[in-house]
Scaffold this motif. Structure first.
Motif, PDB file in Angstrom:
ATOM      1  N   GLU A  81       0.851  -1.190   0.000  1.00  0.00           N
ATOM      2  CA  GLU A  81       0.000   0.000   0.000  1.00  0.00           C
ATOM      3  C   GLU A  81       0.884   1.235   0.000  1.00  0.00           C
ATOM      4  OE1 GLU A  81      -3.842   1.767   2.363  1.00  0.00           O
ATOM      5  OE2 GLU A  81      -3.090  -0.198   2.887  1.00  0.00           O
ATOM      6  N   LEU A  82       1.275   1.666  -1.178  1.00  0.00           N
ATOM      7  CA  LEU A  82       2.147   2.827  -1.337  1.00  0.00           C
ATOM      8  C   LEU A  82       1.399   4.077  -0.880  1.00  0.00           C
ATOM      9  CD1 LEU A  82       4.980   3.505  -2.401  1.00  0.00           C
ATOM     10  CD2 LEU A  82       3.950   3.962  -4.613  1.00  0.00           C
ATOM     11  N   LEU A  83       2.056   4.891  -0.091  1.00  0.00           N
ATOM     12  CA  LEU A  83       1.418   6.054   0.516  1.00  0.00           C
ATOM     13  C   LEU A  83       0.740   6.961  -0.511  1.00  0.00           C
ATOM     14  CD1 LEU A  83       0.934   7.700   3.103  1.00  0.00           C
ATOM     15  CD2 LEU A  83       3.085   8.860   2.643  1.00  0.00           C
ATOM     16  N   VAL A  84       1.361   7.190  -1.647  1.00  0.00           N
ATOM     17  CA  VAL A  84       0.778   8.108  -2.633  1.00  0.00           C
ATOM     18  C   VAL A  84      -0.459   7.526  -3.307  1.00  0.00           C
ATOM     19  CG1 VAL A  84       2.931   9.350  -3.070  1.00  0.00           C
ATOM     20  CG2 VAL A  84       2.335   7.378  -4.471  1.00  0.00           C
ATOM     21  N   ASN A  85      -0.667   6.230  -3.220  1.00  0.00           N
ATOM     22  CA  ASN A  85      -1.860   5.603  -3.785  1.00  0.00           C
ATOM     23  C   ASN A  85      -2.939   5.329  -2.743  1.00  0.00           C
ATOM     24  OD1 ASN A  85      -0.957   5.512  -6.437  1.00  0.00           O
ATOM     25  ND2 ASN A  85       0.081   3.561  -6.126  1.00  0.00           N
ATOM     26  N   ARG A  86      -2.612   5.525  -1.479  1.00  0.00           N
ATOM     27  CA  ARG A  86      -3.522   5.145  -0.402  1.00  0.00           C
ATOM     28  C   ARG A  86      -4.826   5.938  -0.427  1.00  0.00           C
ATOM     29  NH1 ARG A  86      -0.999   5.192   5.368  1.00  0.00           N
ATOM     30  NH2 ARG A  86       0.319   3.684   4.312  1.00  0.00           N
ATOM     31  N   PHE A  87      -4.759   7.231  -0.664  1.00  0.00           N
ATOM     32  CA  PHE A  87      -5.946   8.074  -0.580  1.00  0.00           C
ATOM     33  C   PHE A  87      -6.446   8.514  -1.955  1.00  0.00           C
ATOM     34  CE2 PHE A  87      -3.348   8.829   3.234  1.00  0.00           C
ATOM     35  CZ  PHE A  87      -4.205   8.264   4.167  1.00  0.00           C
ATOM     36  N   ILE A  88      -6.032   7.824  -2.986  1.00  0.00           N
ATOM     37  CA  ILE A  88      -6.388   8.195  -4.346  1.00  0.00           C
ATOM     38  C   ILE A  88      -7.452   7.245  -4.871  1.00  0.00           C
ATOM     39  CG2 ILE A  88      -5.520   8.429  -6.708  1.00  0.00           C
ATOM     40  CD1 ILE A  88      -4.332  10.520  -4.896  1.00  0.00           C
ATOM     41  N   SER A  89      -8.519   7.813  -5.396  1.00  0.00           N
ATOM     42  CA  SER A  89      -9.504   7.004  -6.117  1.00  0.00           C
ATOM     43  C   SER A  89      -9.441   7.445  -7.573  1.00  0.00           C
ATOM     44  CB  SER A  89     -10.902   7.190  -5.541  1.00  0.00           C
ATOM     45  OG  SER A  89     -11.270   8.543  -5.575  1.00  0.00           O
ATOM     46  N   ILE A  90      -9.265   6.496  -8.447  1.00  0.00           N
ATOM     47  CA  ILE A  90      -9.038   6.794  -9.860  1.00  0.00           C
ATOM     48  C   ILE A  90     -10.353   6.631 -10.621  1.00  0.00           C
ATOM     49  CG2 ILE A  90      -7.749   6.137 -11.915  1.00  0.00           C
ATOM     50  CD1 ILE A  90      -5.590   5.076  -9.926  1.00  0.00           C
ATOM     51  N   PRO A  91     -10.798   7.683 -11.308  1.00  0.00           N
ATOM     52  CA  PRO A  91     -12.011   7.561 -12.111  1.00  0.00           C
ATOM     53  C   PRO A  91     -11.831   6.542 -13.234  1.00  0.00           C
ATOM     54  CG  PRO A  91     -11.315   9.860 -11.912  1.00  0.00           C
ATOM     55  CD  PRO A  91     -10.234   9.016 -11.343  1.00  0.00           C
ATOM     56  N   LYS A  92     -12.912   5.936 -13.671  1.00  0.00           N
ATOM     57  CA  LYS A  92     -12.849   4.908 -14.720  1.00  0.00           C
ATOM     58  C   LYS A  92     -12.240   5.441 -16.018  1.00  0.00           C
ATOM     59  CE  LYS A  92     -16.002   1.636 -13.000  1.00  0.00           C
ATOM     60  NZ  LYS A  92     -15.127   0.922 -12.155  1.00  0.00           N
ATOM     61  N   ASP A  93     -12.476   6.724 -16.322  1.00  0.00           N
ATOM     62  CA  ASP A  93     -11.951   7.276 -17.572  1.00  0.00           C
ATOM     63  C   ASP A  93     -10.430   7.440 -17.550  1.00  0.00           C
ATOM     64  OD1 ASP A  93     -12.284   9.365 -15.690  1.00  0.00           O
ATOM     65  OD2 ASP A  93     -12.155  10.857 -17.302  1.00  0.00           O
ATOM     66  N   MET A  94      -9.811   7.337 -16.359  1.00  0.00           N
ATOM     67  CA  MET A  94      -8.353   7.464 -16.266  1.00  0.00           C
ATOM     68  C   MET A  94      -7.656   6.109 -16.298  1.00  0.00           C
ATOM     69  SD  MET A  94      -7.820  10.674 -13.744  1.00  0.00           S
ATOM     70  CE  MET A  94      -6.150  10.968 -14.265  1.00  0.00           C
ATOM     71  N   GLY A  95      -8.407   5.036 -16.353  1.00  0.00           N
ATOM     72  CA  GLY A  95      -7.865   3.695 -16.558  1.00  0.00           C
ATOM     73  C   GLY A  95      -6.750   3.294 -15.623  1.00  0.00           C
ATOM     74  N   THR A  96      -5.537   3.180 -16.153  1.00  0.00           N
ATOM     75  CA  THR A  96      -4.406   2.619 -15.412  1.00  0.00           C
ATOM     76  C   THR A  96      -3.523   3.683 -14.766  1.00  0.00           C
ATOM     77  OG1 THR A  96      -3.047   2.625 -17.395  1.00  0.00           O
ATOM     78  CG2 THR A  96      -4.315   0.614 -16.935  1.00  0.00           C
ATOM     79  N   PHE A  97      -4.033   4.874 -14.557  1.00  0.00           N
ATOM     80  CA  PHE A  97      -3.233   5.939 -13.941  1.00  0.00           C
ATOM     81  C   PHE A  97      -2.695   5.476 -12.591  1.00  0.00           C
ATOM     82  CE2 PHE A  97      -3.293   9.693 -11.047  1.00  0.00           C
ATOM     83  CZ  PHE A  97      -2.127  10.268 -11.512  1.00  0.00           C
ATOM     84  N   ASN A  98      -1.398   5.711 -12.358  1.00  0.00           N
ATOM     85  CA  ASN A  98      -0.742   5.272 -11.133  1.00  0.00           C
ATOM     86  C   ASN A  98       0.047   6.435 -10.546  1.00  0.00           C
ATOM     87  OD1 ASN A  98       0.712   4.021  -9.097  1.00  0.00           O
ATOM     88  ND2 ASN A  98       1.213   2.221 -10.331  1.00  0.00           N
ATOM     89  N   CYS A  99      -0.374   6.917  -9.382  1.00  0.00           N
ATOM     90  CA  CYS A  99       0.352   8.003  -8.706  1.00  0.00           C
ATOM     91  C   CYS A  99       1.731   7.558  -8.238  1.00  0.00           C
ATOM     92  CB  CYS A  99      -0.456   8.517  -7.516  1.00  0.00           C
ATOM     93  SG  CYS A  99      -1.885   9.487  -7.984  1.00  0.00           S
ATOM     94  N   GLY A 100       1.978   6.260  -8.281  1.00  0.00           N
ATOM     95  CA  GLY A 100       3.295   5.739  -7.945  1.00  0.00           C
ATOM     96  C   GLY A 100       4.373   6.269  -8.874  1.00  0.00           C
ATOM     97  N   ALA A 101       3.977   6.908  -9.978  1.00  0.00           N
ATOM     98  CA  ALA A 101       4.955   7.530 -10.880  1.00  0.00           C
ATOM     99  C   ALA A 101       5.769   8.577 -10.132  1.00  0.00           C
ATOM    100  CB  ALA A 101       4.242   8.159 -12.075  1.00  0.00           C
ATOM    101  N   PHE A 102       5.163   9.235  -9.143  1.00  0.00           N
ATOM    102  CA  PHE A 102       5.886  10.209  -8.323  1.00  0.00           C
ATOM    103  C   PHE A 102       7.022   9.527  -7.563  1.00  0.00           C
ATOM    104  CE2 PHE A 102       6.318  12.624  -4.296  1.00  0.00           C
ATOM    105  CZ  PHE A 102       6.708  13.851  -4.805  1.00  0.00           C
ATOM    106  N   VAL A 103       6.727   8.373  -6.963  1.00  0.00           N
ATOM    107  CA  VAL A 103       7.743   7.623  -6.216  1.00  0.00           C
ATOM    108  C   VAL A 103       8.792   7.063  -7.178  1.00  0.00           C
ATOM    109  CG1 VAL A 103       8.151   5.685  -4.655  1.00  0.00           C
ATOM    110  CG2 VAL A 103       6.121   7.108  -4.372  1.00  0.00           C
ATOM    111  N   ALA A 104       8.362   6.627  -8.370  1.00  0.00           N
ATOM    112  CA  ALA A 104       9.318   6.167  -9.376  1.00  0.00           C
ATOM    113  C   ALA A 104      10.287   7.294  -9.725  1.00  0.00           C
ATOM    114  CB  ALA A 104       8.587   5.676 -10.627  1.00  0.00           C
ATOM    115  N   GLY A 105       9.777   8.511  -9.806  1.00  0.00           N
ATOM    116  CA  GLY A 105      10.640   9.667 -10.060  1.00  0.00           C
ATOM    117  C   GLY A 105      11.626   9.909  -8.932  1.00  0.00           C
ATOM    118  N   ILE A 106      11.162   9.729  -7.690  1.00  0.00           N
ATOM    119  CA  ILE A 106      12.064   9.880  -6.543  1.00  0.00           C
ATOM    120  C   ILE A 106      13.199   8.863  -6.638  1.00  0.00           C
ATOM    121  CG2 ILE A 106      12.277   9.602  -4.036  1.00  0.00           C
ATOM    122  CD1 ILE A 106       9.428  10.746  -3.799  1.00  0.00           C
TER     123      ILE A 106
END
Length: 194
Positions: free
Chosen positions: A122-147
């Motif tokens: 349960e990555l912290l940046v994804n914990r409080f994120i709800s992704i709308p259906k139109d955004m499909g596979t969006f992953n806020c973990g990209a921020f952590v990947a950048g880190i």
């Protein structure tokens, strides 16, 4: 008596020692700021891949600064020179400073010699994120990947770092895997160091 001792005076702010102080940020403050970062970038792009790239770029700047700070505080300005050393540093030290705990797992890819994975249930940046259906596979973990990419690049280990959702049996939410694919030059250098 109160106030009798000598207080050391510093002529320059740069001469003052870095205090370790309280190193925690309120979870609600972080969640609010991160959601604002996502929302702002969402208004600036046309598709999901651009949004993830912008989040990764923001994370890259954070990673470069985290590496500089941790090398100064923890390692006496020394940086890792070996592949497993830097991966262990990211998996444990960097993760603990950023998220308050060591990452769930660090694994070597089975298909490719140059791939490693850091997984988090349960990555912290994804914990409080709800992704709308139109955004499909969006992953806020990209921020952590950048880190992670910022830390690795700053340490001299260039890599392509991406975030992926991996479904887990019996779990409603998928785990997040940070996939690290090192540049060929890193593998050659590691082989040379033996």
């Amino acid at each position: 008596m109160i106030g009798v001792g000598k207080v050391k005076q510093y002529s320059n702010v740069l001469d003052k020692p870095l205090s370790k102080g309280k190193q925690e940020v309120s979870l609600s403050a972080f969640a609010f700021l991160f959601s604002e970062l996502v929302q702002y970038n969402q208004t600036q792009v046309d598709n999901i891949s651009e949004l993830e790239r912008r989040l990764e770029d923001a994370g890259y700047a954070v990673g470069a600064r985290v590496l500089e700070l941790l090398c100064h505080r923890e390692k006496g300005n020394r940086k890792e020179t070996r592949l497993l050393g830097i991966l262990s540093f990211v998996h444990s030290t960097v993760w603990k400073v950023l998220f308050g705990k060591v990452a769930d797992s660090l694994e070597k890819g089975t298909e490719h010699e140059d791939e490693y994975m850091i997984s988090e249930k349960e990555l912290l940046v994804n914990r409080f994120i709800s992704i709308p259906k139109d955004m499909g596979t969006f992953n806020c973990g990209a921020f952590v990947a950048g880190i992670v990419r910022g830390v690795l690049d700053g340490a001299g280990f260039p890599a392509v770092v991406t975030a992926h959702f991996v479904p887990m049996d019996g779990q409603q939410r998928p785990r997040t895997t940070i996939l690290i694919k090192f540049a060929e030059e890193v593998l050659r250098r590691e082989a040379r160091l033996g």
